[in-house]
Motif scaffolding. Structure first.
Motif, PDB file in Angstrom:
ATOM      1  N   MET A  67       0.852  -1.209   0.000  1.00 28.84           N
ATOM      2  CA  MET A  67       0.000   0.000   0.000  1.00 28.84           C
ATOM      3  C   MET A  67       0.882   1.251   0.000  1.00 28.84           C
ATOM      4  O   MET A  67       1.890   1.300   0.683  1.00 28.84           O
ATOM      5  N   SER A  68       0.507   2.222  -0.759  1.00 30.81           N
ATOM      6  CA  SER A  68       1.363   3.408  -0.886  1.00 30.81           C
ATOM      7  C   SER A  68       1.264   4.299   0.338  1.00 30.81           C
ATOM      8  O   SER A  68       0.324   4.202   1.134  1.00 30.81           O
ATOM      9  N   LEU A  69       2.237   5.170   0.459  1.00 37.21           N
ATOM     10  CA  LEU A  69       2.236   6.108   1.577  1.00 37.21           C
ATOM     11  C   LEU A  69       1.008   6.997   1.535  1.00 37.21           C
ATOM     12  O   LEU A  69       0.390   7.281   2.562  1.00 37.21           O
ATOM     13  N   LEU A  70       0.665   7.409   0.329  1.00 41.98           N
ATOM     14  CA  LEU A  70      -0.517   8.248   0.167  1.00 41.98           C
ATOM     15  C   LEU A  70      -1.734   7.558   0.758  1.00 41.98           C
ATOM     16  O   LEU A  70      -2.479   8.135   1.551  1.00 41.98           O
ATOM     17  N   ASN A  71      -1.910   6.302   0.396  1.00 43.27           N
ATOM     18  CA  ASN A  71      -3.068   5.576   0.900  1.00 43.27           C
ATOM     19  C   ASN A  71      -3.025   5.377   2.409  1.00 43.27           C
ATOM     20  O   ASN A  71      -4.058   5.439   3.081  1.00 43.27           O
ATOM     21  N   ASP A  72      -1.833   5.140   2.924  1.00 38.19           N
ATOM     22  CA  ASP A  72      -1.689   5.025   4.380  1.00 38.19           C
ATOM     23  C   ASP A  72      -2.226   6.269   5.068  1.00 38.19           C
ATOM     24  O   ASP A  72      -2.965   6.188   6.051  1.00 38.19           O
ATOM     25  N   ILE A  73      -1.809   7.393   4.536  1.00 36.45           N
ATOM     26  CA  ILE A  73      -2.192   8.656   5.169  1.00 36.45           C
ATOM     27  C   ILE A  73      -3.692   8.897   5.007  1.00 36.45           C
ATOM     28  O   ILE A  73      -4.377   9.262   5.967  1.00 36.45           O
ATOM     29  N   ILE A  74      -4.184   8.643   3.813  1.00 37.79           N
ATOM     30  CA  ILE A  74      -5.626   8.788   3.552  1.00 37.79           C
ATOM     31  C   ILE A  74      -6.425   7.932   4.545  1.00 37.79           C
ATOM     32  O   ILE A  74      -7.411   8.387   5.128  1.00 37.79           O
ATOM     33  N   GLU A  75      -5.935   6.716   4.717  1.00 37.46           N
ATOM     34  CA  GLU A  75      -6.623   5.785   5.606  1.00 37.46           C
ATOM     35  C   GLU A  75      -6.662   6.315   7.038  1.00 37.46           C
ATOM     36  O   GLU A  75      -7.673   6.246   7.720  1.00 37.46           O
ATOM     37  N   LYS A  76      -5.525   6.866   7.453  1.00 35.03           N
ATOM     38  CA  LYS A  76      -5.424   7.421   8.799  1.00 35.03           C
ATOM     39  C   LYS A  76      -6.420   8.571   8.977  1.00 35.03           C
ATOM     40  O   LYS A  76      -7.068   8.683  10.017  1.00 35.03           O
ATOM     41  N   LEU A  77      -6.528   9.390   7.950  1.00 32.15           N
ATOM     42  CA  LEU A  77      -7.474  10.508   8.014  1.00 32.15           C
ATOM     43  C   LEU A  77      -8.902   9.988   8.090  1.00 32.15           C
ATOM     44  O   LEU A  77      -9.711  10.464   8.881  1.00 32.15           O
ATOM     45  N   ARG A  78      -9.185   9.003   7.260  1.00 32.09           N
ATOM     46  CA  ARG A  78     -10.530   8.437   7.228  1.00 32.09           C
ATOM     47  C   ARG A  78     -10.912   7.881   8.606  1.00 32.09           C
ATOM     48  O   ARG A  78     -12.006   8.126   9.115  1.00 32.09           O
ATOM     49  N   THR A  79      -9.959   7.157   9.204  1.00 36.90           N
ATOM     50  CA  THR A  79     -10.180   6.584  10.528  1.00 36.90           C
ATOM     51  C   THR A  79     -10.587   7.636  11.547  1.00 36.90           C
ATOM     52  O   THR A  79     -11.424   7.394  12.414  1.00 36.90           O
ATOM     53  N   LYS A  80      -9.974   8.806  11.419  1.00 40.55           N
ATOM     54  CA  LYS A  80     -10.257   9.858  12.402  1.00 40.55           C
ATOM     55  C   LYS A  80     -11.480  10.673  12.009  1.00 40.55           C
ATOM     56  O   LYS A  80     -11.762  11.714  12.621  1.00 40.55           O
ATOM     57  N   GLY A  81     -12.170  10.242  10.975  1.00 40.75           N
ATOM     58  CA  GLY A  81     -13.405  10.915  10.629  1.00 40.75           C
ATOM     59  C   GLY A  81     -13.257  12.124   9.715  1.00 40.75           C
ATOM     60  O   GLY A  81     -14.185  12.912   9.576  1.00 40.75           O
ATOM     61  N   CYS A  82     -12.083  12.275   9.106  1.00 37.34           N
ATOM     62  CA  CYS A  82     -11.899  13.384   8.180  1.00 37.34           C
ATOM     63  C   CYS A  82     -12.369  12.983   6.795  1.00 37.34           C
ATOM     64  O   CYS A  82     -12.207  11.841   6.387  1.00 37.34           O
ATOM     65  N   LYS A  83     -12.914  13.949   6.091  1.00 39.13           N
ATOM     66  CA  LYS A  83     -13.365  13.648   4.737  1.00 39.13           C
ATOM     67  C   LYS A  83     -12.192  13.737   3.763  1.00 39.13           C
ATOM     68  O   LYS A  83     -11.274  14.523   3.951  1.00 39.13           O
ATOM     69  N   ILE A  84     -12.272  12.887   2.768  1.00 41.08           N
ATOM     70  CA  ILE A  84     -11.180  12.843   1.797  1.00 41.08           C
ATOM     71  C   ILE A  84     -11.573  13.658   0.570  1.00 41.08           C
ATOM     72  O   ILE A  84     -12.383  13.226  -0.243  1.00 41.08           O
ATOM     73  N   THR A  85     -10.985  14.816   0.475  1.00 38.32           N
ATOM     74  CA  THR A  85     -11.311  15.698  -0.641  1.00 38.32           C
ATOM     75  C   THR A  85     -10.163  15.680  -1.641  1.00 38.32           C
ATOM     76  O   THR A  85      -9.034  15.316  -1.284  1.00 38.32           O
ATOM     77  N   PRO A  86     -10.440  16.056  -2.879  1.00 38.80           N
ATOM     78  CA  PRO A  86      -9.365  16.124  -3.877  1.00 38.80           C
ATOM     79  C   PRO A  86      -8.230  17.014  -3.403  1.00 38.80           C
ATOM     80  O   PRO A  86      -7.053  16.685  -3.564  1.00 38.80           O
ATOM     81  N   GLN A  87      -8.581  18.146  -2.767  1.00 37.75           N
ATOM     82  CA  GLN A  87      -7.547  19.064  -2.288  1.00 37.75           C
ATOM     83  C   GLN A  87      -6.609  18.370  -1.304  1.00 37.75           C
ATOM     84  O   GLN A  87      -5.396  18.547  -1.352  1.00 37.75           O
ATOM     85  N   ARG A  88      -7.171  17.598  -0.406  1.00 35.02           N
ATOM     86  CA  ARG A  88      -6.335  16.909   0.576  1.00 35.02           C
ATOM     87  C   ARG A  88      -5.388  15.937  -0.086  1.00 35.02           C
ATOM     88  O   ARG A  88      -4.202  15.871   0.261  1.00 35.02           O
ATOM     89  N   ARG A  89      -5.918  15.178  -1.029  1.00 33.06           N
ATOM     90  CA  ARG A  89      -5.065  14.238  -1.768  1.00 33.06           C
ATOM     91  C   ARG A  89      -3.897  14.979  -2.401  1.00 33.06           C
ATOM     92  O   ARG A  89      -2.750  14.554  -2.288  1.00 33.06           O
ATOM     93  N   ILE A  90      -4.222  16.089  -3.051  1.00 30.79           N
ATOM     94  CA  ILE A  90      -3.191  16.827  -3.788  1.00 30.79           C
ATOM     95  C   ILE A  90      -2.140  17.389  -2.839  1.00 30.79           C
ATOM     96  O   ILE A  90      -0.943  17.348  -3.117  1.00 30.79           O
ATOM     97  N   ILE A  91      -2.602  17.903  -1.716  1.00 34.63           N
ATOM     98  CA  ILE A  91      -1.665  18.483  -0.755  1.00 34.63           C
ATOM     99  C   ILE A  91      -0.708  17.399  -0.234  1.00 34.63           C
ATOM    100  O   ILE A  91       0.515  17.602  -0.164  1.00 34.63           O
ATOM    101  N   ILE A  92      -1.251  16.241   0.098  1.00 35.03           N
ATOM    102  CA  ILE A  92      -0.402  15.167   0.605  1.00 35.03           C
ATOM    103  C   ILE A  92       0.555  14.664  -0.484  1.00 35.03           C
ATOM    104  O   ILE A  92       1.744  14.462  -0.233  1.00 35.03           O
TER     105      ILE A  92
END
Lengths: 150, 150
Positions: free
Chosen positions: A1-26
């Motif tokens: 699993m990529s680092l990007l996905n790891d981070i996305i997953e962590k955000l999702r777990t904490k209840g944060c929404k995954i927006t295109p902007q967030r993906r791009i920033i990471i």
DNA sequence: CTTTCTGCAAAAGCTTTGCAGGGTG
DNA sequence: CACCCTGCAAAGCTTTTGCAGAAAG
């Protein structure tokens, strides 16, 4: 699993929404080979996504710092901060007094348990930050070295 | 000879003029029992000398920092700096994550020579700063501890 | 007398916030 | 469809700067 996905997953777990902007920033943080300021990061992002606002970058950096995904590094004297992904082990930074760039030092001379003994009950140590100031290889070679550590 | 005079003398040696404002700023730094921000220092001064401008305080703090008479301490995350007279030995600070106050730690766990060996030729170490974050005795006792180190 | 310093005011960063619209889950 | 997030714009803070007059050596 990529680092990007790891981070996305962590955000999702904490209840944060995954927006295109967030993906791009990471993604941009992952891609850059230097530690950017918020503005530098935003400029980088805007080369491909000019619609993303500086305020969104600030808001998300703040979020990522709070979640422990990103570290915030204070540059000596400067009033701007630079950001790095907190991926690896605890480490510190070598900050060049001439060009201002920060590089990593994969070593920590600080033994918090030992220090806690020294401090005793008057303070409960939770963490620390250590920055080393000096001159990088490039700037060391310059003939006209600027003023020393202020 | 008093500390005030020591500092005045040092300034004189370096060709700085001794103005009433400078005397007052230094006296106020000597008097305060906490490390003030520029604004706090200015407010303290203005209680007795309302004519002194905040810009003068900034200019003189900058001067004193450059001469090594004053240290500038970065608070974690905060964008303001606090100032302390650099009177004693090299030391570090314990910064409370709750109330934000800084206290001194008269001990330095960092051996720069040893670190220089670790770093090798890629960086010339000139100095370092170390801040310890945690909770002071007062805040440690509070029932509702705030969020941990960001 | 020359140079440095001060006070005023304005500017210059960097960062945060209010708000209405839009997207995510 | 409720809530979170974004973009815009404006405000907020700390810190710096230009300038003319005042003070120090």
């Amino acid at each position: 699993m990529s680092l990007l996905n790891d981070i996305i997953e962590k955000l999702r777990t904490k209840g944060c929404k995954i927006t295109p902007q967030r993906r791009i920033i990471i993604q941009s943080l992952l891609k850059l080979d230097k530690f950017p300021t918020a503005l530098e990061l935003c400029n980088d992002i805007r080369q491909t996504n000019p619609e993303i606002g500086l305020d969104t970058v600030y808001r998300n950096l703040g979020l990522l710092v709070n979640m422990g995904i990103v570290n915030q590094i204070n540059l000596h004297g400067k009033d701007t901060k630079v950001f790095e992904l907190a991926l690896g082990e605890h480490h510190h930074h070598l900050i060049c007094l001439n060009c201002g760039t920060a590089s990593c030092l994969d070593y920590c001379p600080v033994d918090e348990k030992e220090l806690q003994k020294t401090v005793g009950l008057r303070f409960e140590i939770i963490g620390h930050s250590l920055e080393l100031y000096g001159y990088c290889q490039k700037c060391k070679a310059l003939t006209s070295l600027p003023q020393r550590l202020k």
